[in-house]
Write a protein that holds these residues in place. Structure first.
Motif, PDB file in Angstrom:
ATOM      1  N   TYR A  27      -1.159  -3.407   2.591  1.00  0.00           N
ATOM      2  CA  TYR A  27      -0.820  -2.031   2.940  1.00  0.00           C
ATOM      3  C   TYR A  27      -0.032  -1.365   1.815  1.00  0.00           C
ATOM      4  CZ  TYR A  27      -2.278  -3.137   7.726  1.00  0.00           C
ATOM      5  OH  TYR A  27      -2.997  -3.499   8.840  1.00  0.00           O
ATOM      6  N   ALA A  28       0.878  -2.147   1.219  1.00  0.00           N
ATOM      7  CA  ALA A  28       1.689  -1.578   0.140  1.00  0.00           C
ATOM      8  C   ALA A  28       0.806  -1.188  -1.050  1.00  0.00           C
ATOM      9  CB  ALA A  28       2.766  -2.579  -0.285  1.00  0.00           C
ATOM     10  N   ASP A  51       8.507  -3.249  -1.725  1.00  0.00           N
ATOM     11  CA  ASP A  51       7.913  -2.615  -0.528  1.00  0.00           C
ATOM     12  C   ASP A  51       7.812  -3.626   0.609  1.00  0.00           C
ATOM     13  OD1 ASP A  51       7.507  -0.270  -1.961  1.00  0.00           O
ATOM     14  OD2 ASP A  51       5.403  -0.708  -2.427  1.00  0.00           O
ATOM     15  N   PHE A  60      -3.299   6.047   1.479  1.00  0.00           N
ATOM     16  CA  PHE A  60      -2.577   6.735   2.556  1.00  0.00           C
ATOM     17  C   PHE A  60      -1.133   6.919   2.108  1.00  0.00           C
ATOM     18  CE2 PHE A  60      -2.945   2.186   3.763  1.00  0.00           C
ATOM     19  CZ  PHE A  60      -1.611   1.816   3.802  1.00  0.00           C
ATOM     20  N   PRO A  61      -0.371   7.766   2.808  1.00  0.00           N
ATOM     21  CA  PRO A  61       0.987   8.089   2.348  1.00  0.00           C
ATOM     22  C   PRO A  61       1.928   6.889   2.375  1.00  0.00           C
ATOM     23  CG  PRO A  61       0.242   9.635   4.046  1.00  0.00           C
ATOM     24  CD  PRO A  61      -0.755   8.538   4.011  1.00  0.00           C
ATOM     25  N   MET A  62       2.806   6.823   1.373  1.00  0.00           N
ATOM     26  CA  MET A  62       3.776   5.729   1.283  1.00  0.00           C
ATOM     27  C   MET A  62       4.638   5.639   2.545  1.00  0.00           C
ATOM     28  SD  MET A  62       3.712   3.823  -1.455  1.00  0.00           S
ATOM     29  CE  MET A  62       5.368   3.130  -1.568  1.00  0.00           C
ATOM     30  N   ARG A  63       4.875   6.818   3.180  1.00  0.00           N
ATOM     31  CA  ARG A  63       5.787   6.767   4.327  1.00  0.00           C
ATOM     32  C   ARG A  63       5.220   5.974   5.505  1.00  0.00           C
ATOM     33  NH1 ARG A  63       3.286  11.054   6.979  1.00  0.00           N
ATOM     34  NH2 ARG A  63       2.574  12.546   5.421  1.00  0.00           N
ATOM     35  N   TRP A  64       3.904   5.785   5.505  1.00  0.00           N
ATOM     36  CA  TRP A  64       3.332   4.933   6.566  1.00  0.00           C
ATOM     37  C   TRP A  64       3.948   3.532   6.535  1.00  0.00           C
ATOM     38  CZ3 TRP A  64      -2.666   5.455   7.491  1.00  0.00           C
ATOM     39  CH2 TRP A  64      -2.973   6.794   7.781  1.00  0.00           C
ATOM     40  N   LEU A  65       4.313   3.098   5.331  1.00  0.00           N
ATOM     41  CA  LEU A  65       4.834   1.733   5.199  1.00  0.00           C
ATOM     42  C   LEU A  65       6.111   1.545   6.030  1.00  0.00           C
ATOM     43  CD1 LEU A  65       4.328   1.021   1.375  1.00  0.00           C
ATOM     44  CD2 LEU A  65       2.747   0.578   3.277  1.00  0.00           C
ATOM     45  N   ALA A  96      -1.243   1.898  -0.218  1.00  0.00           N
ATOM     46  CA  ALA A  96      -0.426   3.115  -0.239  1.00  0.00           C
ATOM     47  C   ALA A  96      -0.139   3.523  -1.686  1.00  0.00           C
ATOM     48  CB  ALA A  96       0.866   2.894   0.531  1.00  0.00           C
ATOM     49  N   ARG A  97       0.213   2.547  -2.506  1.00  0.00           N
ATOM     50  CA  ARG A  97       0.537   2.879  -3.902  1.00  0.00           C
ATOM     51  C   ARG A  97      -0.686   3.334  -4.687  1.00  0.00           C
ATOM     52  NH1 ARG A  97       5.506   2.614  -5.667  1.00  0.00           N
ATOM     53  NH2 ARG A  97       6.992   1.621  -4.256  1.00  0.00           N
TER      54      ARG A  97
END
Lengths: 276, 333
Positions: free
Chosen positions: A78-79, A20, A87-92, A82-83
């Motif tokens: 952040y990774a 990620d 918050f949604p993975m797509r934010w990454l 998200a995982r």
């Protein structure tokens, strides 16, 4: 105690986090990848095993507080958030992009992020304030602050080090990501910290040293922390750039953005590591 | 002001257990009773202003209303980045309090002169900047700052300042108080200079000039309406502050006036124009050296008005001789 299955899952999580981060940093044209990679196992154990947090209720009052004082290594934070489902993975994918919520240094307002950091030497005082509040409220939550070794150059790291010991903030845990490389060189050459463990001990902290890339050891150490009247300092011996052979121990990867062949080579190594 | 502040703070803290006082190991005889009576709401961060400010951010994050307390530039400039990043950015509920604004600690030397604090604090995002003019104002702004949800900078004098307001005042943050009515010119004072401004107004009255006096206890947000009304009604405006002329009340006022349609014909800032680190002496002595005593300000106002009148007279003479065409609206006013 960690089962083999747990350990396998953690190893897998660490590999995913490194991938990620690689893509986030590469897409953003940014770096600090070495600083991210040295603390992957620490973050993975904290979020998967130690911190009492609720991804769907990030401001749950009884949650443990986590302060990433080395805010430049936020891609990994952040990774992992998200995982874990904060918050949604797509934010990454938007990391450091125009209009994104995810800046290149930790920014509050993102689910799971307590405070903004980025200027070194701020986090431990804030964490000490949180720990003091918990102590006075007789709350059960703990405060964990992850620092870089370079950050231990800052006088403002040692002010709260004195304070936390004086006030017996034993629900405060400082983790030093001791990867031995700072901005312009090795810690030893720039501004030597040794004997680092003795320094924290002399300031009145309970010091624990771990291999910062051994999830089982990190987990066992954190799990055994007990309130002893002293704040805890976990010195995690780590390797800058850990996980990608040509980044390990290399100062360059504090700054260099992986692109082209380097990006492919790094991705392949991380991918292969999973297959092995 | 210090006494009024600590009394008001103590009363508020007794009523609201969220209020916590964090000192940077200063306030001998000031914070002592608070510490004794409300130990759970008090902490001494040590001689460590960065830690004091970071702690405050952490405490505020956990639901407390936090007051950091020290003197002169220590709670502000020493911990400036912590104030900016850890308090202002998240709009944390922290009140940064400094005792000894301006030259209050005069004889202690330049390290203890807080003469740029308003400028620096005013530039920070989300910061409310308050500099009361007398003990009663200090009492009221303390309670008002604690009631406000968000970062504040409260600049206090020291001790023994005279009461300026006669009778009760009802203070609102961001709203100037009219301390005296007048029609020829307006004196705007902040941070303990109201007392001087009132004396200047009396001296001006003696020579036939009617001065309005405003207490601008809140430097940010500035009371735009009061300034524009003053510009409209009195046409000459003077700011008075024990602070650098760069960035403080005078600058803030100039910003408001220049951007507005209403501009006074005359505007001048009284403040510290040149730092004089070699000067040693009492607050009174240092104020006089900086031109902030009653005599200097009175003379300054009169000279400024005469200069403008003289310039106008020259313009009208020149016009009469046909050398200047009548187009300068500003010169005509």
């Amino acid at each position: 105690m960690m089962t083999r299955e747990d350990e396998g899952r953690l190893t897998q999580l660490c590999r995913e986090l490194r991938i990620d981060v690689l893509h986030m940093v590469s897409r953003a044209g940014s770096s600090h990848i070495g600083s991210n990679y040295s603390m992957i196992e620490l973050l993975a154990v904290l979020y998967a095993r130690f911190l009492r947090v609720r991804p769907l209720d990030p401001t749950w009052p009884e949650r443990d507080r986590f302060v990433l004082s080395k805010g430049h290594a936020c891609a990994a934070l952040y990774a992992v958030l998200a995982r874990q489902g904060f918050f949604p993975m797509r934010w990454l994918d938007t990391f450091c992009q125009d209009g994104s919520r995810l800046a290149g240094h930790v920014t509050a307002g993102i689910p799971g992020v307590e405070v903004s950091t980025g200027s070194l030497g701020h986090g431990l005082s804030i964490a000490a304030g949180m720990a003091l509040a918990a102590q006075r409220d007789r709350a059960a939550w703990r405060t964990v602050c992850l620092l870089s070794d370079g950050e231990c150059d800052e006088g403002s790291t040692w002010e709260p080090a004195l304070f936390a010991a004086h006030h017996r903030l034993d629900a405060l845990i400082a983790i030093v990501d001791y990867n031995k490389i700072q901005s312009l060189g090795t810690v030893r050459d720039v501004l030597a910290l040794e004997p680092l463990a003795d320094k924290w001990r002399a300031f009145g902290w309970e010091v624990h040293e771990v291999d910062g890339h051994a999830p089982r050891e990190i987990d066992a150490t954190l799990a055994e922390l007990r309130p002893t009247g002293r704040p805890h300092c976990v010195i995690a011996h780590t390797i800058k750039g850990k996980g990608v052979s040509f980044m390990e121990g290399e100062l360059l990867w504090h700054y260099r953005c992986p692109r082209g062949d380097e990006l492919r080579a790094a991705a392949m190594e991380l991918d292969t590591a999973g297959a092995a | 002001m210090r006494t009024a502040f600590i009394k008001a703070l103590t009363a508020c803290a007794q009523a609201d257990p969220r209020i916590t006082l964090v000192t940077g190991d200063l306030g001998f005889g000031v914070v002592t009773d608070f510490a004794r009576d409300l130990p759970g709401q008090y902490v001494n961060a040590g001689v460590a202003e960065q830690n004091m400010t970071g702690l405050a951010a952490g405490l505020a994050h956990s639901g407390r209303i936090v007051v950091t307390y020290s003197i002169a530039n220590f709670p502000t400039l020493r911990a400036l980045e912590q104030i900016r990043n850890d308090i202002c950015a998240p709009r944390a509920n922290v009140k940064v309090v400094s005792v000894g604004g301006g030259f209050a600690y005069g004889p202690l030397g330049a390290s203890h002169h807080a003469t740029e604090d308003l400028a620096v604090m005013r530039a920070l995002p989300g910061m409310t900047v308050i500099a009361p003019n007398d003990p009663e104002e200090a009492r009221q702004v303390t309670a008002a700052a604690l009631a406000l949800d968000g970062p504040c900078y409260l600049r206090l004098g020291r001790a023994g300042e005279p009461a300026v307001h006669q009778g009760p005042v009802a203070l609102t943050l961001g709203r100037a108080l009219v301390a005296r009515q007048g029609s020829d010119l307006t004196l705007v004072a902040t941070g303990g200079m109201l007392h001087t401004a009132m004396h200047v107004a009396t001296r001006l009255r003696d020579i036939g000039l009617s001065a309005r006096v405003l207490s601008m206890h809140t430097v940010r947000p500035l009371d735009r309406e009061a300034l524009l009304a003053a510009a409209r009604d009195t046409s000459a405006l003077f700011t008075i502050e024990e602070h650098s002329v760069i960035g403080g009340l005078g600058s803030a006022t100039a910003e408001v006036l220049l951007e507005a349609d209403e501009r006074p014909a005359v505007f001048m800032r009284f403040g510290i124009r040149e730092s004089d680190d070699a000067a040693i002496g009492s607050q009174e002595f240092l104020r006089a050296r900086a031109g902030l005593d009653v005599d200097s300000i009175t003379n300054g106002v009169v000279e400024c008005l005469e200069r403008v009148r003289h310039a106008r007279r020259q313009v009208s003479r020149a016009r009469a001789r046909g050398r200047v065409r009548s187009s300068g609206a500003a010169a005509e006013r």
